[in-house]
Design a protein around this motif. Structure first.
Motif, PDB file in Angstrom:
ATOM      1  N   GLY A 115    -157.053 -27.684 -24.227  1.00 44.27           N
ATOM      2  CA  GLY A 115    -155.804 -26.735 -24.792  1.00 44.27           C
ATOM      3  C   GLY A 115    -156.228 -26.683 -26.470  1.00 44.27           C
ATOM      4  O   GLY A 115    -155.239 -26.084 -26.958  1.00 44.27           O
ATOM      5  N   PHE A 116    -157.406 -27.076 -26.878  1.00 44.92           N
ATOM      6  CA  PHE A 116    -157.711 -26.828 -28.155  1.00 44.92           C
ATOM      7  C   PHE A 116    -158.844 -26.014 -28.221  1.00 44.92           C
ATOM      8  O   PHE A 116    -159.741 -26.289 -28.666  1.00 44.92           O
ATOM      9  N   GLY A 117    -158.633 -24.463 -28.351  1.00 38.71           N
ATOM     10  CA  GLY A 117    -159.894 -23.682 -28.496  1.00 38.71           C
ATOM     11  C   GLY A 117    -160.093 -23.464 -29.865  1.00 38.71           C
ATOM     12  O   GLY A 117    -161.368 -22.944 -30.041  1.00 38.71           O
ATOM     13  N   THR A 118    -159.427 -23.626 -30.844  1.00 43.14           N
ATOM     14  CA  THR A 118    -159.562 -23.814 -32.419  1.00 43.14           C
ATOM     15  C   THR A 118    -159.435 -24.782 -32.991  1.00 43.14           C
ATOM     16  O   THR A 118    -158.606 -25.781 -32.339  1.00 43.14           O
ATOM     17  N   GLY A 119    -159.498 -24.972 -34.114  1.00 43.79           N
ATOM     18  CA  GLY A 119    -159.459 -26.227 -35.066  1.00 43.79           C
ATOM     19  C   GLY A 119    -160.468 -27.166 -34.703  1.00 43.79           C
ATOM     20  O   GLY A 119    -161.038 -26.860 -33.917  1.00 43.79           O
ATOM     21  N   ALA A 120    -160.646 -28.173 -35.844  1.00 44.57           N
ATOM     22  CA  ALA A 120    -161.681 -28.988 -35.768  1.00 44.57           C
ATOM     23  C   ALA A 120    -161.430 -30.356 -34.986  1.00 44.57           C
ATOM     24  O   ALA A 120    -161.699 -31.220 -35.418  1.00 44.57           O
ATOM     25  N   TYR A 121    -161.055 -30.223 -33.800  1.00 40.00           N
ATOM     26  CA  TYR A 121    -160.690 -31.198 -32.775  1.00 40.00           C
ATOM     27  C   TYR A 121    -161.930 -31.758 -32.099  1.00 40.00           C
ATOM     28  O   TYR A 121    -162.666 -30.953 -31.543  1.00 40.00           O
ATOM     29  N   VAL A 122    -161.907 -33.041 -31.945  1.00 37.58           N
ATOM     30  CA  VAL A 122    -162.844 -33.650 -31.110  1.00 37.58           C
ATOM     31  C   VAL A 122    -162.177 -34.600 -29.869  1.00 37.58           C
ATOM     32  O   VAL A 122    -160.733 -34.901 -30.173  1.00 37.58           O
ATOM     33  N   ARG A 123    -162.428 -34.821 -28.950  1.00 35.95           N
ATOM     34  CA  ARG A 123    -161.929 -35.690 -27.953  1.00 35.95           C
ATOM     35  C   ARG A 123    -162.278 -37.384 -28.199  1.00 35.95           C
ATOM     36  O   ARG A 123    -163.314 -37.582 -28.520  1.00 35.95           O
ATOM     37  N   PRO A 124    -161.132 -38.159 -28.662  1.00 35.57           N
ATOM     38  CA  PRO A 124    -161.384 -39.480 -29.029  1.00 35.57           C
ATOM     39  C   PRO A 124    -162.323 -40.196 -27.906  1.00 35.57           C
ATOM     40  O   PRO A 124    -161.805 -40.036 -26.793  1.00 35.57           O
ATOM     41  N   THR A 125    -163.276 -40.825 -28.283  1.00 29.50           N
ATOM     42  CA  THR A 125    -164.020 -41.383 -27.312  1.00 29.50           C
ATOM     43  C   THR A 125    -164.154 -42.775 -27.113  1.00 29.50           C
ATOM     44  O   THR A 125    -164.510 -43.420 -28.435  1.00 29.50           O
ATOM     45  N   VAL A 126    -164.749 -43.375 -26.230  1.00 31.32           N
ATOM     46  CA  VAL A 126    -165.156 -44.847 -25.890  1.00 31.32           C
ATOM     47  C   VAL A 126    -166.268 -44.906 -25.065  1.00 31.32           C
ATOM     48  O   VAL A 126    -166.082 -44.288 -24.097  1.00 31.32           O
ATOM     49  N   PHE A 127    -167.365 -45.456 -25.613  1.00 25.98           N
ATOM     50  CA  PHE A 127    -168.546 -45.881 -24.882  1.00 25.98           C
ATOM     51  C   PHE A 127    -168.430 -47.388 -24.519  1.00 25.98           C
ATOM     52  O   PHE A 127    -168.377 -48.314 -25.439  1.00 25.98           O
ATOM     53  N   ALA A 128    -169.397 -47.836 -23.381  1.00 21.69           N
ATOM     54  CA  ALA A 128    -169.295 -49.303 -23.098  1.00 21.69           C
ATOM     55  C   ALA A 128    -170.612 -49.283 -22.725  1.00 21.69           C
ATOM     56  O   ALA A 128    -171.661 -48.321 -22.710  1.00 21.69           O
ATOM     57  N   ASP A 129    -171.134 -50.642 -22.651  1.00 19.90           N
ATOM     58  CA  ASP A 129    -172.477 -50.939 -22.122  1.00 19.90           C
ATOM     59  C   ASP A 129    -173.532 -50.249 -23.139  1.00 19.90           C
ATOM     60  O   ASP A 129    -174.679 -49.798 -22.881  1.00 19.90           O
ATOM     61  N   VAL A 130    -173.158 -50.234 -24.403  1.00 21.22           N
ATOM     62  CA  VAL A 130    -174.034 -49.609 -25.319  1.00 21.22           C
ATOM     63  C   VAL A 130    -175.141 -50.645 -25.922  1.00 21.22           C
ATOM     64  O   VAL A 130    -174.880 -51.759 -26.501  1.00 21.22           O
TER      65      VAL A 130
END
Length: 489
Positions: free
Chosen positions: A372-387
């Protein structure tokens, strides 16, 4: 937004005070100095629209500001500490009076959610400034040691270079102690979020700060920042920003052997001990990782958990992440707004893609814009595991809402991982208090949060290793801006 050319501030009760804000302009010698050359657009990162404009300053503009600061220094430095405190107390009052306008301005210029801007972006500066004033009031400006009088004196003209992530708070953290110490200041705010700095200059002047004591020169780091760092008329540079930029400041300043104070990058580890309350650890850990969209040098971006508890922690993080609504930062319900610029969005997105490519387990989020965010400086808040603790996403400062979960085998392993980066700014430990404090003592960082301890604006803040040198806030933060003279009699 108010009409171009002025900003309306709320005053006491029903009163409103209009303060002129000529734009685009520098602030030199107590007045707005209109741009004489090219302009830099200030873009609202939520809408990709131009919010304001500032001058693309030059070395000549820095010369004018340094001349004004040099003229003002004898008068300001000779005032009593009590008189300087009185002026800065009025500045604090102005910051409180105009908090709503400052908050909305910061939300517009760098995208912080308005609720966070009220609480932190505009809420912290008067608290930080008041703490600095309290420190100055208790400070011993001279002392007798044997037959020697030891005197603490202002350095002279201070060059302050501040970042975009906490534009007003970082400004106050440098400028207020420098002024309390009797210095004059030439400030270069980030060109990404410069409007709040201009507002600060306006309200500080309205509070009675004499002309030339604070000067603001807008522009880019490679031009204005370098001119400040190299300038022979500037006696000290205080810089907050990336480690890479800090190296350039140090190199430019070395020719005049001026004092340089650096507050640089971080990669804070949050060690979750086996006896920790996991719900509490996850709630606070995610908040400190994703607040301000993760754009904080002290963000807890590495969560270190016992290997046998990683699965439980990951499921709790997955559930807790649902509360972090991505949206318009002007919306009261938004918890994660856009990043401060499109360039920052692209940078963070590249790190997320690198984490996926390197084989980390994607828990939530991922590359690309949120739905839903085609514009603007948005990213998806992200979690990684087993890093892998040696991987790029575990070693480099991402400066976005990206949390990496790293399993450890025992507490020695946890301390090794926590200390295993080039950074040493901050960390956190959650678990039994006595045990957590013991672990905190083994971490090579300048600040450690234990459990739910509240932030202390009187405590020094600064880093080990490539996170910088010197300290801000508290007594140590005031002493950064002072010379020491010994008079033996």
């Amino acid at each position: 937004m108010d009409p171009p050319g002025h900003t309306v501030f709320p005053g006491h009760m029903e009163q409103r005070t209009e303060l002129p804000l000529p734009a685009p302009s520098h602030w030199i010698d107590g007045r707005a100095v209109p741009a004489s050359g090219s302009l830099i657009d200030v873009v609202n990162p939520a809408t990709d629209t131009v919010f304001a404009a500032i001058p693309e300053g030059s070395a000549e503009d820095v010369d004018l500001a340094v001349e004004a600061a040099t003229r003002a220094f004898p008068g300001w430095s000779s005032t009593s500490p009590e008189d300087r405190v009185a002026v800065l107390e009025r500045v604090v009052e102005e910051l409180r009076l105009h908090a709503e306008t400052l908050a909305s301005t910061i939300t517009a210029e760098m995208g912080a959610p308005i609720s966070f801007s009220r609480a932190a972006q505009a809420g912290f500066p008067p608290l930080s400034a008041a703490a600095a004033i309290e420190t100055a009031q208790r400070f011993s400006w001279s002392e007798e040691v044997g037959n020697t009088l030891i005197v603490r004196e202002p350095i002279g003209v201070v060059g302050a270079i501040t970042p975009w992530n906490f534009p007003l708070q970082q400004l106050v953290t440098k400028v207020v102690p420098a002024l309390l110490a009797g210095n004059t200041v030439v400030l270069k705010p980030s060109e990404i979020a410069p409007v709040s700095a201009q507002l600060f200059a306006v309200v500080a002047t309205a509070a009675g700060l004499p002309a030339g004591v604070l000067n603001v020169v807008h522009g880019t780091g490679p031009v204005v920042g370098e001119a400040i760092s190299r300038h022979p008329g500037i006696d000290m540079v205080s810089f907050t920003g990336s480690t890479a930029a800090g190296r350039l400041v140090s190199a430019a300043a070395s020719g005049t052997v001026k004092r340089v104070a650096l507050e640089l990058g971080g990669k804070a580890a949050h060690i979750v001990l086996p006896d920790a309350d996991l719900d509490d650890a996850v709630t606070r850990g995610l908040a400190f990782a994703w607040s301000n969209a993760g754009q904080a040098c002290g963000a807890w971006t590495r969560m270190l958990v016992p290997a046998d508890l990683q699965e439980q922690v990951v499921e709790k993080l997955r559930a807790a992440s649902a509360d972090y609504t991505v949206g318009d930062p002007a919306d009261e319900s938004t918890r994660v707004g856009p990043l401060a610029s499109e360039a920052q969005r692209e940078r963070v997105d590249a790190y997320i893609r690198r984490g996926v490519a390197d084989g980390a387990t994607l828990v939530v989020g991922g590359p690309g814009r949120p739905e839903g965010f085609g514009t603007g400086a948005y990213v998806r808040p992200t979690v990684f595991a087993d890093v892998d603790p040696g991987s790029v996403i575990a070693q480099e400062e991402i400066f976005g809402p990206v949390l990496v979960v790293i399993p450890y085998t025992d507490e020695d392993h946890a301390v090794e991982i926590a200390n295993g980066t080039v950074y040493g700014l901050s960390a956190a430990v959650t678990g039994d208090r006595e045990h957590a404090v013991e672990i905190a003592g083994r971490l090579r960082v300048g600040l450690v949060h234990v459990n739910d301890a509240h932030h202390n604006f009187q405590a020094p803040f600064g880093g080990y290793k490539q996170s910088g040198n010197g300290r801000e806030m508290g007594r140590a933060g005031l002493e950064e801006f002072l010379e020491t003279k010994a008079i033996t009699r």
